[in-house]
Write an enzyme that holds these catalytic residues in place. Structure first.
Site, short mmCIF file in Angstrom:
data_model
loop_
_atom_site.label_atom_id
_atom_site.label_comp_id
_atom_site.label_asym_id
_atom_site.label_seq_id
_atom_site.Cartn_x
_atom_site.Cartn_y
_atom_site.Cartn_z
CE LYS A 67 -12.71 25.23 -3.69
NZ LYS A 67 -12.80 23.88 -3.47
CG ASN A 88 -16.77 26.02 -0.23
OD1 ASN A 88 -16.81 26.38 0.90
ND2 ASN A 88 -17.63 25.34 -0.67
CG ASP A 103 -15.11 22.65 -0.68
OD1 ASP A 103 -16.26 22.50 -1.45
OD2 ASP A 103 -14.33 23.11 -0.92
CB ALA A 128 0.10 15.07 1.12
CD GLU A 155 10.53 15.48 0.82
OE1 GLU A 155 10.56 16.21 -0.17
OE2 GLU A 155 10.65 14.20 0.43
P1 ATR Z 1 -5.33 20.85 -3.62
O1 ATR Z 1 -5.14 22.26 -2.69
O2 ATR Z 1 -6.24 20.94 -4.49
O3 ATR Z 1 -5.35 19.63 -2.69
P2 ATR Z 1 -2.39 20.80 -4.17
O4 ATR Z 1 -2.13 21.50 -2.78
O5 ATR Z 1 -1.49 21.44 -5.35
O6 ATR Z 1 -3.84 20.90 -4.44
O7 ATR Z 1 -2.11 19.20 -4.13
C1 ATR Z 1 -2.28 18.57 -5.30
C2 ATR Z 1 -1.93 17.03 -4.55
O8 ATR Z 1 -2.04 16.05 -5.92
C3 ATR Z 1 -0.56 16.71 -4.12
O9 ATR Z 1 -0.67 15.71 -3.14
C4 ATR Z 1 0.19 16.39 -5.26
O10 ATR Z 1 1.38 15.70 -4.90
P3 ATR Z 1 2.69 16.34 -4.68
O11 ATR Z 1 2.53 16.87 -3.12
O12 ATR Z 1 3.80 15.24 -4.76
O13 ATR Z 1 2.86 17.23 -5.77
C5 ATR Z 1 -0.75 15.39 -6.01
N1 ATR Z 1 -0.45 15.27 -7.31
C6 ATR Z 1 -0.54 16.05 -8.39
N2 ATR Z 1 -0.29 15.67 -9.58
C7 ATR Z 1 0.09 14.36 -9.23
C8 ATR Z 1 0.89 13.43 -10.10
N3 ATR Z 1 1.03 13.53 -11.33
N4 ATR Z 1 1.19 12.30 -9.49
C9 ATR Z 1 1.09 12.10 -8.25
N5 ATR Z 1 0.24 13.12 -7.20
C10 ATR Z 1 0.17 14.26 -7.89
#
Ligand code: ATR
Length: 285
Positions: A67, A88, A103, A128, A155
């Site tokens: 994307k 998308n 989306d 986030a 952060e």
């Molecule tokens: P997308 O663009 O699909 O939102 P991304 O930018 O990689 O994907 O974001 C993934 C989100 O899932 C993030 O908020 C991530 O938390 P971190 O910023 O701490 O990495 C969260 N996430 C992924 N795996 C996780 C886990 N095992 N536990 C808690 N949060 C998780």
């Protein structure tokens, strides 16, 4: 009868329901079309785009993990898609490629289907990342003013909250840890949204929040649609929360995409589409 050659790019696409959704929508709208799956490696993207410019397809969806990558490969990108840096839906016209993000409208319509006025609610966004940003912007457009952002990496939550404060100075964005939210007592007028991929196939046992009182009286939303009933939604249902699964978002983003490609208003039967997709999901597992 108009004929549409459409498709979806991503990797992997084994579980994508978009072909079934789009071929059904085309059929009930009297459109003659096909919707193919293009499981591409990143190095194949540029060649695929070239073929679309030459007439391979009139449009295509883009799913994970491309994307963001496609944004720089398009001739024009609508402002909202550019803002969140995620496309998308791509439409081809006279050799040019136009990018959209349906989306956001898909997410908004999935909530509006179940909740009349969102502006009364505090919204808790779990995650986030890119999806969280899109969800926050969609909710701002729906009149939501109080947001709590919850993320494993604090952060990133702070950075999203700061970005949103600049976009919407009148709104209230606070940052919390999962542990804080987990312990919060139940509260009416609250919507909790999972925007992480936790609980999605194949790691279906994961959940962003364990059993918590915050679910009581809440509206609980998961953007994950495979499986339909994530562990997160099951926990919320046990606390009598109103739950909204990710299938509605998939349906409404798909309707908006077909309206872009066909340039006509698309008719649909909500219950029939849900039944069809749910059926196909079961047989896929
Ligand atoms: P997308 O663009 O699909 O939102 P991304 O930018 O990689 O994907 O974001 C993934 C989100 O899932 C993030 O908020 C991530 O938390 P971190 O910023 O701490 O990495 C969260 N996430 C992924 N795996 C996780 C886990 N095992 N536990 C808690 N949060 C998780």
């Amino acid at each position: 009868m108009k004929s549409f050659k459409l498709g979806i790019i991503g990797r992997p696409l084994t579980h994508s329901l978009s072909p079934i959704l789009q071929e059904y929508l085309m059929k009930i709208n009297g459109m003659n079309g096909v919707f193919g799956k293009y499981d591409l490696q990143e190095r194949e993207l540029a060649g695929f785009m070239r073929k679309v410019r030459q007439g391979l397809l009139v449009g295509f969806n883009v799913t994970s993990p491309y994307k963001q990558a496609v944004v720089a490969m398009l001739d024009e990108v609508e402002p909202l898609a550019r803002q969140i840096n995620a496309v998308n839906t791509v439409s081809e016209k006279e050799g040019c490629l136009y990018g959209f993000n349906t989306d956001i409208v898909g997410f908004k319509n999935s909530l509006k289907k179940h909740v009349d006025d969102l502006s009364y609610y505090e919204v808790v966004i779990l995650g986030a990342g890119g999806a969280s940003y899109a969800v926050a912007l969609a909710l701002l457009q729906c009149g939501v003013t109080i947001f709590s952002i919850v993320n494993r990496t604090r952060e990133k939550a702070e950075s999203l909250a700061q970005k949103m404060r600049l976009i919407a100075p009148g709104s209230n964005f606070s940052v919390h840890s999962f542990a804080e939210i987990q312990k919060r007592p139940s509260q009416s007028e609250i919507i909790i949204i999972n925007t992480t991929s936790l609980g999605a196939w194949p790691v279906v046992e994961e959940t962003p929040l364990a059993d918590s009182d915050i679910f009581l009286n809440a509206i609980v939303v998961d953007i994950v649609y495979n499986p339909l009933q994530t562990r997160f939604l099951k926990l919320a249902s046990k606390k009598a929360a109103l739950t909204i699964d990710g299938l509605d978002m998939l349906i409404f983003q798909g309707i908006a995409a077909l309206e872009i490609w066909s340039r006509v208003s698309v008719e649909y039967e909500y219950e029939a589409i849900r039944a069809l997709l749910s059926e196909n999901m079961d047989s896929d597992e």
